[in-house]
Design an enzyme around this catalytic site. Structure first.
Site: not given
Ligand code: NAG
Ligand code: NAG
Ligand code: NAG
Ligand code: NAG
Length: 646
Positions: A347-348, A418-420
């Site tokens: 992500a990101h 992080d934050e998938v």
């Protein structure tokens, strides 16, 4: 980890584009000429690294006061009391001199071993400095660079160059440094960073003797020694002073003492990042974690994947070139800091990764800039790597190879992770995949991670990177964590709130962690929201006392052996380099004492002692003298009246 893109800023940049390009070309020519001339001039001397570093911030009072001083300070009960000077005669003491000789050590961070400080000072000038290296081998080259840095920072204290003609109390100030292990030239987690200092007069000379196992300890010793030196503005128009005697023994409590800066939401110049490293060195932080890219932009020019910056930088001049990165890594190393570059995935990652279609590699990232963004990511714009495209893994391997070689770092590697947003993948796979067989997309995330880890090993010449850092996420929670993340190899950077169960769970499951709790060590919070929808990112502001008083291993009863250390984070949705310094400092310095010294914490009162306030204020002034625009701790009156504002 939140994001921001300013279209109006971009328009302004385009209008200035041509002028900017012309200036850039002119600057590059000048730099080239300068380097060439410098090279010619020093060609026959021993090779010497050239470091450029510009002071951004010049404090208001940089010239000596024209008028006779108004106040004097007297040490009464271990506290400097301000008094008005009643006549021109008699002894007057500046605040700097009084506080150096009155009670507190004025060292920051406070050493962990015994410290004895003399109660007398001597005058000297910077030309009396004489550096001796008792070291041979590779460490010596680093030490010579460190000498030149401390030499410059001592001369940087001088406010009146005429002082050189004054008589001084000593005829020479010798600094002798012995390094026992001359072969260690790379900072590792088990590198010995301890040092001892003895400072004492020898006839008419003053001798500062620093002994350390490694260069990195010796460098910290030089930093501490320089904190025993100050400018006394009252002594005949001003002079340098140093304590006449001292002994210090010191050794950090944690091996990993990090500071993270995000350069993806808003670009920061190389100059400003180097200034950050100068600040880090002065408080003995040792890992610069560079969150270089995100879904908004990709400013890093990679030697083997320049397409990422071509498709992802905000503008052609808002990039970091490979040679600049390498120079920064050297700049950091001689200051005892290692650089870790994180390209966050899966992500990101959005803008930048769009080059795949042009090159016949298919969609490397999905959901890029997709709207409504709130369905597919935590903040606009969205973007996530495409786990379904085998080319993604080839590109990742190339990327990892470049990052390892640019930073010369393969003991620690930060994968992001992080934050998938599983909804993004679900939408994509439904449309495009022949084998949509995952009942729980966390397994797809886990498989992606395992493949990426294999590519990292391949990029590292077939050897596993010993410590792979990932941000805490749903994948680092039970039950997925034990299935996909090997505790012998993976370190989790725990960023959630300190009340969340993540951190204690990770520790009890046997994982090593780096603590970055959002409620204490996120320095970007407290500036309101930057978009209409969603929560204000992470208000309120974390004052330095909150940063300092966070001691999670005590508060959460964590096994300290599994805590590699801590890291303060600065996400850049709401700042550019103009506010970089004040947002970081002095709070990052408060954090530094937490991870270097780890002072006791009274959990019933959370009181911070007066000594901490005065020492931190002194350190804040040191940062300013290094050209760092640190914020004020309190009104000037409180600084002039120690203890009276508490
Ligand atoms: C220290 O700085 C002075 C100039 O202030 C310079 O002449 C001297 O060579 C420097 N010494 C070292 C070791 O860099
Ligand atoms: C410096 O310290 C080392 C180790 O403590 C000692 O062996 C050496 O004699 C000292 N040198 C001087 C000049 O004091
Ligand atoms: C993590 O998982 C929980 C429960 O499955 C879910 O509610 C939450 O949104 C997930 N968090 C993220 C950031 O995906
Ligand atoms: C899904 O299918 C792929 C290709 O057939 C296979 O490699 C993978 O292991 C399967 N995943 C699951 C979770 O069954």
């Amino acid at each position: 980890m939140r994001g921001h893109f300013c279209p109006w800023k971009r328009r302004e940049r385009m209008k200035q584009g041509e002028l900017r390009r012309a200036l850039l070309v002119a600057t590059l020519l000048c730099v080239f000429l300068f380097v060439y001339l410098y090279w010619q001039q020093t060609a026959d001397e021993t090779p010497h690294l050239l470091y450029t570093y510009k002071h951004l911030y010049v404090p208001f009072r940089s010239a000596p006061a024209e008028q006779a001083p108004q106040w004097t300070w007297q040490c009464i009960n271990q506290r400097c009391e301000r008094q008005r000077i009643k006549s021109d005669v008699g002894d007057v003491a500046s605040l700097a001199t009084c506080s150096m000789l009155c009670g507190s050590t004025q060292l920051w961070p406070q050493p962990t071993g015994p410290v004895t400080l003399g109660s007398k000072a001597v005058t000297f000038n910077h030309r009396l400095l004489d550096f001796y290296s008792k070291t041979t081998g590779p460490a010596n080259e680093l030490l010579l660079a460190a000498f030149s840095i401390v030499n410059d920072s001592i001369s940087g204290l001088v406010q009146n160059s005429d002082y050189i003609h004054q008589k001084t109390d000593i005829t020479k100030f010798k600094i002798i440094v012995s390094i026992l292990d001359a072969t260690t030239v790379k900072l590792k987690l088990n590198t010995d960073e301890s040092y001892t200092i003895t400072l004492k007069p020898h006839g008419t000379e003053l001798v500062g003797n620093i002994t350390a196992k490694t260069f990195f300890g010796a460098r910290h010793g030089l930093e501490t020694l320089s904190q025993l030196i100050w400018w006394d503005e009252y002594h005949e128009g001003g002079t340098l002073k140093i304590l006449k005697g001292a002994t210090v023994q010191d050794n950090p409590m944690f091996a990993y003492r990090g500071l993270m800066v995000d350069t993806a939401r808003n670009f920061m110049s190389m100059e400003s990042l180097k200034r950050t490293i100068v600040g880090m060195a002065s408080v003995k932080l040792n890992v610069f974690h560079w969150h270089v890219s995100d879904s908004q932009s990709f400013p890093l020019v990679l030697p083997n994947l320049p397409q990422l910056a071509k498709h992802g930088a905000y503008a052609p001049d808002l990039v970091y070139k490979p040679e600049e990165v390498k120079e920064m890594v050297e700049f950091a190393k001689v200051r005892g800091v290692r650089v870790i570059i994180e390209v966050d995935t899966p992500a990101h990652a959005g803008n930048g990764w769009t080059f795949g279609q042009d090159e016949g590699l298919g969609e490397l990232a999905v959901c890029v800039n997709e709207r409504p963004w709130s369905l597919y990511c935590g903040e606009p714009p969205c973007g996530q790597l495409n786990p379904d495209n085998p080319n993604v893994y080839d590109v990742l391997e190339k990327l990892y190879k470049d990052l390892i070689s640019l930073t010369d770092e393969n003991e620690i590697f930060h994968m992001g992770g992080d934050e998938v947003n599983l909804e993004c993948w679900a939408q994509h796979l439904q449309k495009n995949s022949n084998y949509y067989n995952y009942t729980d997309l966390h397994d797809l995330w886990g498989d992606f991670t395992l493949k990426a880890l294999n590519r990292l090993t391949a990029a590292n010449g077939g050897k596993k990177v010993p410590h792979v850092i990932v941000w805490s996420s749903n994948l680092s929670k039970r039950p997925y964590i034990t299935k996909y993340l090997d505790k012998e190899n993976v370190v989790v950077q725990s960023w959630g709130a300190s009340q969340w169960p993540d951190t204690p769970d990770l520790v009890s499951d046997g994982y090593k962690i780096i603590v970055s709790h959002v409620d204490a060590w996120y320095l970007d919070c407290g500036f309101g929201r930057w978009r209409e929808t969603g929560d204000a990112a992470c208000d309120p502001y974390r004052p330095w006392q909150t940063v300092y008083n966070h001691r999670p291993w005590q508060q959460l009863h964590l096994n300290k052996k599994q805590v590699m250390g801590g890291e303060v984070c600065l996400w850049s949705e709401q700042l550019e380099e103009g506010s970089l310094d004040p947002r970081l400092w002095p709070r990052a310095a408060a954090f530094a004492e937490r991870v270097w010294t780890d002072p006791q914490l009274d959990m019933s009162t959370y009181t911070i002692l007066e000594d901490v306030y005065t020492r931190l204020n002194t350190q804040r002034d040191r940062l300013v003298s290094k050209g760092i625009a640190a914020e004020a701790l309190w009104p000037g009156w409180c600084k002039q009246n120690p203890g009276m504002c508490l």
